[in-house]
Design an enzyme around this catalytic site. Structure first.
Site, PDB file in Angstrom:
ATOM      1  N   HIS A  94      52.197 -11.519 -62.870  1.00 12.20           N
ATOM      2  CA  HIS A  94      50.868 -11.006 -62.549  1.00 12.20           C
ATOM      3  C   HIS A  94      50.525  -9.798 -63.429  1.00 12.20           C
ATOM      4  O   HIS A  94      49.487  -9.787 -64.103  1.00 12.20           O
ATOM      5  CB  HIS A  94      50.822 -10.619 -61.063  1.00 12.20           C
ATOM      6  CG  HIS A  94      49.503 -10.092 -60.598  1.00 12.20           C
ATOM      7  ND1 HIS A  94      48.578 -10.879 -59.959  1.00 12.20           N
ATOM      8  CD2 HIS A  94      48.939  -8.868 -60.694  1.00 12.20           C
ATOM      9  CE1 HIS A  94      47.500 -10.152 -59.674  1.00 12.20           C
ATOM     10  NE2 HIS A  94      47.701  -8.922 -60.103  1.00 12.20           N
ATOM     11  N   GLU A  95      51.416  -8.804 -63.449  1.00 19.16           N
ATOM     12  CA  GLU A  95      51.128  -7.604 -64.242  1.00 19.16           C
ATOM     13  C   GLU A  95      51.083  -7.935 -65.728  1.00 19.16           C
ATOM     14  O   GLU A  95      50.304  -7.348 -66.488  1.00 19.16           O
ATOM     15  CB  GLU A  95      52.144  -6.498 -63.960  1.00 19.16           C
ATOM     16  CG  GLU A  95      52.159  -5.998 -62.507  1.00 19.16           C
ATOM     17  CD  GLU A  95      50.798  -5.569 -61.968  1.00 19.16           C
ATOM     18  OE1 GLU A  95      49.973  -5.034 -62.737  1.00 19.16           O
ATOM     19  OE2 GLU A  95      50.536  -5.784 -60.760  1.00 19.16           O
ATOM     20  N   HIS A 138      47.637  -8.928 -66.644  1.00 13.69           N
ATOM     21  CA  HIS A 138      46.786  -7.750 -66.872  1.00 13.69           C
ATOM     22  C   HIS A 138      47.064  -7.156 -68.257  1.00 13.69           C
ATOM     23  O   HIS A 138      46.157  -6.798 -69.002  1.00 13.69           O
ATOM     24  CB  HIS A 138      47.080  -6.677 -65.817  1.00 13.69           C
ATOM     25  CG  HIS A 138      46.486  -6.945 -64.466  1.00 13.69           C
ATOM     26  ND1 HIS A 138      45.130  -7.125 -64.266  1.00 13.69           N
ATOM     27  CD2 HIS A 138      47.055  -7.038 -63.234  1.00 13.69           C
ATOM     28  CE1 HIS A 138      44.911  -7.323 -62.959  1.00 13.69           C
ATOM     29  NE2 HIS A 138      46.052  -7.280 -62.322  1.00 13.69           N
ATOM     30  N   GLU A 183      41.494  -9.332 -62.838  1.00 16.58           N
ATOM     31  CA  GLU A 183      42.248 -10.095 -61.856  1.00 16.58           C
ATOM     32  C   GLU A 183      42.250 -11.588 -62.226  1.00 16.58           C
ATOM     33  O   GLU A 183      43.206 -12.302 -61.905  1.00 16.58           O
ATOM     34  CB  GLU A 183      41.660  -9.847 -60.471  1.00 16.58           C
ATOM     35  CG  GLU A 183      42.611 -10.042 -59.313  1.00 16.58           C
ATOM     36  CD  GLU A 183      43.847  -9.131 -59.319  1.00 16.58           C
ATOM     37  OE1 GLU A 183      43.899  -8.148 -60.083  1.00 16.58           O
ATOM     38  OE2 GLU A 183      44.782  -9.441 -58.569  1.00 16.58           O
TER      39      GLU A 183
HETATM   40 ZN    ZN Z   1      46.187  -7.409 -60.197  1.00 19.16          ZN
END
Ligand code: ZN
Length: 502
Positions: free
Chosen positions: A266-267, A270, A296
């Site tokens: 997830h990170e 980003h 997101e």
């Molecule tokens: Zn996030």
């Protein structure tokens, strides 16, 4: 020859960007390595940098340079770097000038107190001590909205801070269309909840090996450790101090594989966004992701659409098995894929699966509007929360700690923030449909552990633009349509319909 007005503007914005990035570095340090006793001094240092940056940015001089640089560049194309720099910076400038300094100071004072009270109220699972603080925060947010300005809904002004140009009506219409679909799907899955066993995720896994596996995966995704690094923190986050210095953090649980594994993916999503911004935008206000929702969409894409897909596990399961042979002895790629996609109505948003997650967000979006527009007294929030949980997911939190007190956001004054999480999910699927048209063998590539074409597509269509376009503008440019829940619903129905045999 004197430098042009545009060059003078760029020099000034460059210095302001330096201050902001230096402050971000202080924040990163605070959440990773700062010794506990250093906190008080750090708060002062950070406030000083913020103050200088804010004064420089909101000064009349910045406004004068913006106006004259706008004249110089009046003939440039809308999507040129220069015209975009001026358009976006003007938007930021007017927003920043609209809020009086004493309101900013009061919000900071009230929320720092409210945060302390919330921490204790949550631990005690008692709404009452927090209630007057939230009443104050909601009132300050009304004042903030009045200063920022709005035409239709008060919430527009607050949402705009996180998702520029997105309107409450647009979000509401999209959520309304989505809600019955999700409620239906959750109900159907809840009736077959035992069809998927995720016990394998909750075994004992060595933390160093978890770390190493995550690093191996994100290297394959394209995370460049020459331009970034990963550290540990209690709450995982991504931050950046330059297009060439993007940092992520992760948290590792020795008895649960998901936080480190899926959190790292997830990170990384980003981070890939920030790393992919055009180098020409470095040290300008355009050098970052355009909104929380778009950000997101990137993190969820790598975490869920890639990392929770069957082709991904066809490739990575045998690798994970080499690291943890004992723990995975009774598993196959298929059983592990199913475990990673277990759906279950639950109380806590941050632990929610792909299907129920959106309902947690819609609940908060509805309550925030009701509080702001005075339809819901703050004392009745916990009951209203529980009623919606019953309506959406058929469960009621046993305590307020598992209900209205669970999230940090309201205590720190962030109203209007929550919808961006779900906008990210919706946008990720709108982009995903287009990516699969442009790269027809995308999932075959994922099954071979190849992610270069996907990353290139994202860089070309999304990342390189930085903040030049709003999320609505990007969606139009890329997909030709505006925000739409259709692709997301289709994806959930097909993926989870198959897993649960619906
Ligand atoms: Zn996030």
């Amino acid at each position: 020859m004197t430098p042009s007005q545009l060059a003078q503007l760029k020099a000034r914005l460059g210095e302001i960007t330096d201050l902001n990035h230096a402050n971000a570095l202080l924040g990163w340090d605070q959440q990773t390595y700062l010794p506990p006793q250093g906190g008080a001094a750090r708060a002062e240092q950070s406030a000083t940098l913020q103050k200088i940056s804010h004064e420089m940015f909101t000064s009349d001089e910045t406004g004068r340079l913006l106006d004259s640089a706008a004249n110089e560049t009046a003939n440039l194309e809308y999507d040129s770097d220069e015209a975009s720099l001026i358009r976006v910076t003007r938007r930021d400038y007017h927003k920043a000038r609209k809020v009086p300094a004493d309101l900013v100071a009061e919000i900071a004072r009230v929320t720092s107190q409210a945060f302390e009270v919330w921490t204790q109220a949550r631990a005690a699972s008692d709404w009452h001590p927090f209630q007057p603080h939230l009443e104050h925060i909601v009132e300050l947010n009304r004042q903030l909205a009045d200063h920022l300005g709005y035409s239709a809904r008060m919430y527009d002004a607050l949402l705009d801070q996180y998702e520029p140009d997105m309107k409450t009506a647009q979000v509401q219409a999209t959520f309304e269309a989505l809600k019955p679909e999700l409620i239906d799907l959750v109900k159907a899955i809840a009736a077959k909840v035992d069809a998927v066993d995720d016990g394998v995720l909750h075994r004992e896994y060595d933390t160093d090996q978890q770390w190493q596996f995550g690093v191996d995966v994100i290297k394959r995704f394209g995370f460049d450790f020459e331009r970034g690094r990963q550290d540990k923190s209690v709450h995982p986050f991504t931050t950046k101090f330059s297009i060439n210095d993007v940092r992520i953090t992760t948290r590792i649980d020795p008895n649960f594989l998901s936080p480190a594994l899926f959190g790292t993916l997830h990170e990384c999503g980003h981070a890939l966004y920030e790393l992919g911004v055009d180098q020409a935008l470095e040290r300008t206000p355009l050098s970052g992701g355009t909104s929380l929702g778009l950000h997101e969409s990137q993190s969820r894409m790598w975490e869920n659409l890639v990392g929770r897909s069957r082709p991904f596990w066809k490739y990575f399961f045998s690798r994970l098995e080499q690291v943890f042979p004992a723990q995975l002895a009774d598993q196959t790629a298929e059983s592990f894929y199913r475990a990673a996609n277990k759906v279950m109505p639950s109380f806590i948003r941050v632990e929610a699966d792909e299907v129920t997650y959106g309902l947690h967000i819609m609940l908060r979006f509805e309550l925030e509007n009701d509080m702001l527009e005075r339809r819901l007294p703050i004392g009745e929030v916990p009951e209203a929360w529980n009623a919606k949980m019953q309506e959406f997911m058929g469960i009621v939190p046993p305590t307020t700690k598992d209900g209205a007190l669970q999230d940090i956001h309201w205590s720190i004054g962030s109203i209007g923030y929550f919808p961006t999480y779900q906008l990210g999910n919706l946008i990720s699927l709108q982009l995903w449909e287009k990516i699969n048209q442009d790269i027809p063998d995308l999932m075959d590539q994922v099954e071979r552990g190849e992610f270069g074409a996907l990353l290139n597509w994202l860089r070309q269509n999304v990342h390189r633009h930085g903040r030049k376009f709003t999320s609505n503008e990007l969606l139009q440019r890329i997909t030709g349509s505006s925000l739409d829940a259709g692709p997301y619903v289709k994806y959930l129905r097909s993926k989870f319909g198959e897993i649960y045999g619906l």
